[in-house]
Design an enzyme around this catalytic site. Structure first.
Site, PDB file in Angstrom:
ATOM      1  N   ARG A  66      -4.265   9.967   3.542  1.00  0.00           N
ATOM      2  CA  ARG A  66      -3.069  10.657   3.985  1.00  0.00           C
ATOM      3  C   ARG A  66      -2.120  10.973   2.822  1.00  0.00           C
ATOM      4  O   ARG A  66      -1.543  12.039   2.720  1.00  0.00           O
ATOM      5  CB  ARG A  66      -2.339   9.756   5.000  1.00  0.00           C
ATOM      6  CG  ARG A  66      -1.180  10.409   5.693  1.00  0.00           C
ATOM      7  CD  ARG A  66      -1.680  11.409   6.696  1.00  0.00           C
ATOM      8  NE  ARG A  66      -0.665  12.375   7.055  1.00  0.00           N
ATOM      9  CZ  ARG A  66      -0.951  13.549   7.593  1.00  0.00           C
ATOM     10  NH1 ARG A  66      -2.192  13.897   7.821  1.00  0.00           N
ATOM     11  NH2 ARG A  66       0.002  14.376   7.905  1.00  0.00           N
ATOM     12  N   ARG A 106      -9.110   0.119   3.793  1.00  0.00           N
ATOM     13  CA  ARG A 106      -8.168   1.047   3.159  1.00  0.00           C
ATOM     14  C   ARG A 106      -6.843   0.360   2.861  1.00  0.00           C
ATOM     15  O   ARG A 106      -6.112   0.771   1.966  1.00  0.00           O
ATOM     16  CB  ARG A 106      -7.890   2.236   4.094  1.00  0.00           C
ATOM     17  CG  ARG A 106      -8.999   3.261   4.150  1.00  0.00           C
ATOM     18  CD  ARG A 106      -8.578   4.463   4.994  1.00  0.00           C
ATOM     19  NE  ARG A 106      -7.161   4.695   4.823  1.00  0.00           N
ATOM     20  CZ  ARG A 106      -6.292   4.940   5.805  1.00  0.00           C
ATOM     21  NH1 ARG A 106      -6.691   5.032   7.041  1.00  0.00           N
ATOM     22  NH2 ARG A 106      -5.013   5.124   5.544  1.00  0.00           N
ATOM     23  N   PRO A 163       2.248  16.606  11.846  1.00  0.00           N
ATOM     24  CA  PRO A 163       2.817  17.820  11.247  1.00  0.00           C
ATOM     25  C   PRO A 163       3.466  17.558   9.889  1.00  0.00           C
ATOM     26  O   PRO A 163       3.825  16.423   9.574  1.00  0.00           O
ATOM     27  CB  PRO A 163       3.875  18.269  12.263  1.00  0.00           C
ATOM     28  CG  PRO A 163       4.085  17.143  13.196  1.00  0.00           C
ATOM     29  CD  PRO A 163       2.969  16.166  13.042  1.00  0.00           C
ATOM     30  N   ILE A 164       3.638  18.628   9.097  1.00  0.00           N
ATOM     31  CA  ILE A 164       4.292  18.489   7.787  1.00  0.00           C
ATOM     32  C   ILE A 164       5.460  19.476   7.657  1.00  0.00           C
ATOM     33  O   ILE A 164       5.878  19.816   6.560  1.00  0.00           O
ATOM     34  CB  ILE A 164       3.290  18.696   6.623  1.00  0.00           C
ATOM     35  CG1 ILE A 164       2.568  20.040   6.770  1.00  0.00           C
ATOM     36  CG2 ILE A 164       2.298  17.563   6.519  1.00  0.00           C
ATOM     37  CD1 ILE A 164       1.989  20.534   5.456  1.00  0.00           C
ATOM     38  N   ASP A 165       5.945  19.930   8.825  1.00  0.00           N
ATOM     39  CA  ASP A 165       7.029  20.923   8.785  1.00  0.00           C
ATOM     40  C   ASP A 165       8.249  20.440   8.001  1.00  0.00           C
ATOM     41  O   ASP A 165       8.900  21.226   7.311  1.00  0.00           O
ATOM     42  CB  ASP A 165       7.436  21.316  10.218  1.00  0.00           C
ATOM     43  CG  ASP A 165       7.795  20.107  11.068  1.00  0.00           C
ATOM     44  OD1 ASP A 165       6.942  19.207  11.218  1.00  0.00           O
ATOM     45  OD2 ASP A 165       8.931  20.038  11.557  1.00  0.00           O
ATOM     46  N   GLN A 166       8.564  19.140   8.070  1.00  0.00           N
ATOM     47  CA  GLN A 166       9.761  18.636   7.370  1.00  0.00           C
ATOM     48  C   GLN A 166       9.556  18.630   5.853  1.00  0.00           C
ATOM     49  O   GLN A 166      10.497  18.833   5.095  1.00  0.00           O
ATOM     50  CB  GLN A 166      10.123  17.230   7.862  1.00  0.00           C
ATOM     51  CG  GLN A 166      10.421  17.162   9.340  1.00  0.00           C
ATOM     52  CD  GLN A 166      11.557  18.094   9.755  1.00  0.00           C
ATOM     53  OE1 GLN A 166      12.656  18.045   9.201  1.00  0.00           O
ATOM     54  NE2 GLN A 166      11.289  18.975  10.710  1.00  0.00           N
ATOM     55  N   CYS A 219      -5.211   8.062   8.875  1.00  0.00           N
ATOM     56  CA  CYS A 219      -5.375   7.626  10.267  1.00  0.00           C
ATOM     57  C   CYS A 219      -5.059   8.757  11.228  1.00  0.00           C
ATOM     58  O   CYS A 219      -4.207   9.597  10.963  1.00  0.00           O
ATOM     59  CB  CYS A 219      -4.444   6.452  10.559  1.00  0.00           C
ATOM     60  SG  CYS A 219      -4.894   4.973   9.662  1.00  0.00           S
ATOM     61  N   LYS A 238       0.830  -1.215   0.000  1.00  0.00           N
ATOM     62  CA  LYS A 238       0.000   0.000   0.000  1.00  0.00           C
ATOM     63  C   LYS A 238       0.864   1.264   0.000  1.00  0.00           C
ATOM     64  O   LYS A 238       0.656   2.166  -0.800  1.00  0.00           O
ATOM     65  CB  LYS A 238      -0.899   0.012   1.248  1.00  0.00           C
ATOM     66  CG  LYS A 238      -1.549   1.360   1.521  1.00  0.00           C
ATOM     67  CD  LYS A 238      -2.424   1.353   2.759  1.00  0.00           C
ATOM     68  CE  LYS A 238      -1.755   1.801   4.024  1.00  0.00           C
ATOM     69  NZ  LYS A 238      -1.630   3.246   4.243  1.00  0.00           N
ATOM     70  N   ASN A 239       1.824   1.313   0.928  1.00  0.00           N
ATOM     71  CA  ASN A 239       2.542   2.583   1.084  1.00  0.00           C
ATOM     72  C   ASN A 239       3.518   2.861  -0.061  1.00  0.00           C
ATOM     73  O   ASN A 239       3.917   4.012  -0.260  1.00  0.00           O
ATOM     74  CB  ASN A 239       3.221   2.641   2.458  1.00  0.00           C
ATOM     75  CG  ASN A 239       2.177   2.805   3.560  1.00  0.00           C
ATOM     76  OD1 ASN A 239       1.011   3.141   3.290  1.00  0.00           O
ATOM     77  ND2 ASN A 239       2.567   2.563   4.809  1.00  0.00           N
TER      78      ASN A 239
HETATM   79  N1  EPU Z   1       6.804  14.208  11.525  1.00  0.00           N
HETATM   80  C1  EPU Z   1       6.997  15.528  11.867  1.00  0.00           C
HETATM   81  N2  EPU Z   1       7.060  16.449  10.860  1.00  0.00           N
HETATM   82  C2  EPU Z   1       6.916  16.117   9.559  1.00  0.00           C
HETATM   83  C3  EPU Z   1       6.693  14.762   9.207  1.00  0.00           C
HETATM   84  C4  EPU Z   1       6.639  13.824  10.221  1.00  0.00           C
HETATM   85  O1  EPU Z   1       7.127  15.871  13.037  1.00  0.00           O
HETATM   86  O2  EPU Z   1       6.983  16.998   8.697  1.00  0.00           O
HETATM   87  C5  EPU Z   1       6.746  13.184  12.595  1.00  0.00           C
HETATM   88  C6  EPU Z   1       5.371  12.540  12.707  1.00  0.00           C
HETATM   89  O3  EPU Z   1       4.515  13.307  13.522  1.00  0.00           O
HETATM   90  C7  EPU Z   1       5.715  11.195  13.302  1.00  0.00           C
HETATM   91  C8  EPU Z   1       7.088  10.877  12.683  1.00  0.00           C
HETATM   92  O4  EPU Z   1       7.624  12.124  12.240  1.00  0.00           O
HETATM   93  O5  EPU Z   1       5.866  11.326  14.691  1.00  0.00           O
HETATM   94  C9  EPU Z   1       7.074   9.911  11.507  1.00  0.00           C
HETATM   95  O6  EPU Z   1       6.147  10.346  10.527  1.00  0.00           O
HETATM   96  P1  EPU Z   1       6.288   9.974   8.976  1.00  0.00           P
HETATM   97  O7  EPU Z   1       6.368  11.234   8.206  1.00  0.00           O
HETATM   98  O8  EPU Z   1       7.401   8.980   8.814  1.00  0.00           O
HETATM   99  O9  EPU Z   1       4.903   9.247   8.689  1.00  0.00           O
HETATM  100  P2  EPU Z   1       4.023   9.350   7.381  1.00  0.00           P
HETATM  101  O10 EPU Z   1       4.887   9.469   6.188  1.00  0.00           O
HETATM  102  O11 EPU Z   1       2.930  10.325   7.561  1.00  0.00           O
HETATM  103  C10 EPU Z   1       4.089   6.804   6.838  1.00  0.00           C
HETATM  104  C11 EPU Z   1       3.080   5.707   6.632  1.00  0.00           C
HETATM  105  C12 EPU Z   1       2.449   5.329   7.962  1.00  0.00           C
HETATM  106  C13 EPU Z   1       3.546   4.927   8.953  1.00  0.00           C
HETATM  107  C14 EPU Z   1       4.612   6.013   9.054  1.00  0.00           C
HETATM  108  C15 EPU Z   1       5.807   5.609   9.901  1.00  0.00           C
HETATM  109  C16 EPU Z   1       2.284   6.133   4.409  1.00  0.00           C
HETATM  110  C17 EPU Z   1       1.182   6.576   3.529  1.00  0.00           C
HETATM  111  N3  EPU Z   1       2.051   6.165   5.713  1.00  0.00           N
HETATM  112  O12 EPU Z   1       3.363   7.900   7.372  1.00  0.00           O
HETATM  113  O13 EPU Z   1       1.648   4.196   7.681  1.00  0.00           O
HETATM  114  O14 EPU Z   1       2.987   4.717  10.229  1.00  0.00           O
HETATM  115  O15 EPU Z   1       5.102   6.353   7.743  1.00  0.00           O
HETATM  116  O16 EPU Z   1       6.404   4.457   9.393  1.00  0.00           O
HETATM  117  O17 EPU Z   1       3.326   5.714   3.928  1.00  0.00           O
HETATM  118  C18 EPU Z   1      -0.223   2.821   7.786  1.00  0.00           C
HETATM  119  O18 EPU Z   1       0.143   2.263   6.748  1.00  0.00           O
HETATM  120  O19 EPU Z   1      -1.149   2.379   8.500  1.00  0.00           O
HETATM  121  C19 EPU Z   1       0.421   4.048   8.227  1.00  0.00           C
HETATM  122  C20 EPU Z   1      -0.125   4.868   9.084  1.00  0.00           C
END
Ligand code: EPU
Length: 429
Positions: free
Chosen positions: A104, A408, A134-137, A128, A33-34
């Protein structure tokens, strides 16, 4: 922002599980999926036809394909796992609000549209709910590539007239930010260097997809990724990797039911964090070239687990580990170090008779008390999968509600579990 099932005309369905049956047999794992939800938006960068194979038949994939269609791409399913995308005629950089809120990964359109049009307007993503996401990064990375960014009422606007390569150092490991910047940098002139990048298999899969279409990306799978921007990408055919979280889910279902299951079409290396914990618990794990067999026929040991970015123990399997540990006598401690708030579902396990105490990012599980069937709610995708595993393991009938979350991310979960001997069905609420 979460969409409501009624708003989207989704029929509310439940899973009914009569548990207490040891699972056995073989299960085939679908595409990841991801990886899929990153690679489909990446087709926006390609001039010509992309054929994407081994896609899982799940709602998140259908939604992202629909978003590309709404942007003007030619999108058609060649069979249930193969998508043809030709985004040559897309001429808008603005994503529809309704579409983006359904998942997401819609925020990957940010990197993809910036790469293609040097401009993107993307409404707030859904997905979820684990507290703040956050998306600051992502924004910091885009700024390092010469973009200006603005967030108004959740709508993200990025503009990069002079988009070019740049140096990006992430403050924390973020899968989403790594993927978004990889997308943005692929067509940006010059060299982009991302440090402290995510190493997840789907990050590598996206890089392989882009490279196979003519990109120049090196180092994916390590924490330093170097991208030399190219002028254009050409079309081609690409097959998505197997879903390691779906594979892990069936490993947990096998272990929790004290079963014997061969999980086929996997990359065993992607599952090593789970396999190592299973061995520590006294579960036998055999690795073949593209399969893993899990046998749990001895008393299991309690363990402590901490989630970490890849190659650590995956946060997405944390609820399944907690479900398994409720069946193991003794005190186990699970620490969630990726998300702030990913233990909301433990209250649902408590309704089944579990004894779990949560303090912030730490859950203490007093395992070994027999659980019993109950009506529980899937609060998110992997929490839902954890409840299914607990329900398969315990005596009695469990009704899992709100399974749109599970749909999903899991292809044909009822059929796959039924083939392993489970007594599981869907009904409409
Ligand atoms: N974070 C920040 N700022 C940012 C981005 C992330 O503080 O700009 C923090 C987040 O709050 C979190 C951590 O960094 O505490 C990791 O977040 P990440 O960005 O890695 O997560 P994501 O890309 O939003 C993906 C997967 C998630 C999975 C996470 C961690 C997808 C679509 N989603 O989310 O998968 O939990 O990586 O491995 O790839 C799922 O499949 O059920 C799922 C939620």
């Amino acid at each position: 922002m979460e969409y409501s099932a009624h708003e989207w005309g989704v029929v509310l369905e439940n899973l009914i599980i009569n548990g207490g049956i040891s699972l056995s047999g073989e299960v085939n794992i679908s595409g990841a999926k991801n990886a899929a939800v990153a690679i489909i938006p990446a087709a926006l960068l390609v001039e010509g036809e992309c054929i994407i194979e081994n896609l899982p038949d799940i709602s998140d994939v259908r939604v992202i394909a629909d978003i590309l269609k709404a942007l003007g791409a030619e999108v058609s399913w060649l069979d249930e796992s193969t998508l043809r995308v030709d985004a040559t005629n897309v001429d808008t950089y603005e994503v529809d609000q309704e579409c983006a809120g359904r998942m997401r990964a819609s925020y990957y359109l940010l990197g993809a549209l910036v790469s293609r049009f040097h401009k993107a307007i993307v409404p707030p993503p859904g997905g979820c709910n684990f507290g703040t996401r956050p998306i600051d990064q992502h924004l910091k990375g885009l700024q390092s590539l010469g973009c200006t960014t603005e967030v108004n009422g959740g709508v993200i606007c990025a503009e990069g007239e002079n988009l070019r390569g740049g140096q990006v150092y992430f403050d924390m490991v973020s899968v989403g930010a790594t993927i978004n910047i990889m997308l943005a940098a692929t067509l940006a002139p010059g060299l982009t260097v991302m440090e402290n990048a995510a190493k997840e298999p789907h990050v590598v899969d996206l890089a392989n997809f882009l490279n196979s279409m003519g990109a120049n990306i090196k180092g994916a799978g390590t924490d330093v990724i170097k991208i030399r921007g190219v002028e254009r990408l050409h079309g081609g055919t690409y097959s998505i990797i197997p879903d390691q979280i779906e594979a892990g889910t069936y490993m947990f279902a096998a272990a929790a039911t004290r079963g014997d299951v061969v999980i086929k079409n996997v990359i065993p290396k992607h599952l090593e964090a789970v396999s190592a914990k299973f061995v520590e618990m006294g579960i036998e794990v055999w690795e073949g070239d593209d399969e893993v067999r899990v046998v749990a026929n001895k008393p299991l040991n309690r363990v402590n687990v901490k989630t970490l970015p890849y190659p650590g123990f995956p946060t997405d399997l944390q609820p399944l580990m907690v479900a398994l540990l409720t069946t193991v006598p003794g005190t186990s401690i699970v620490t969630e170090s990726v998300w702030d708030s990913r233990f909301q579902y433990t209250g649902e396990l408590d309704r089944m008779g579990a004894n779990i105490t949560v303090d912030g990012r730490v859950a203490v599980i007093e395992g070994g008390r027999p659980l019993t069937g109950a009506t529980v709610r899937a609060t998110d995708l992997r929490a839902g999968a954890g409840l299914v595993v607990a329900a398969l393991a315990c005596e009695g009938t469990t009704t899992v509600t709100d399974i749109r979350h599970i749909d999903r991310g899991y292809e044909r979960i009822v059929e796959k579990l039924t083939a392993l001997g489970a007594n599981i069905s869907r009904n409409n609420d």
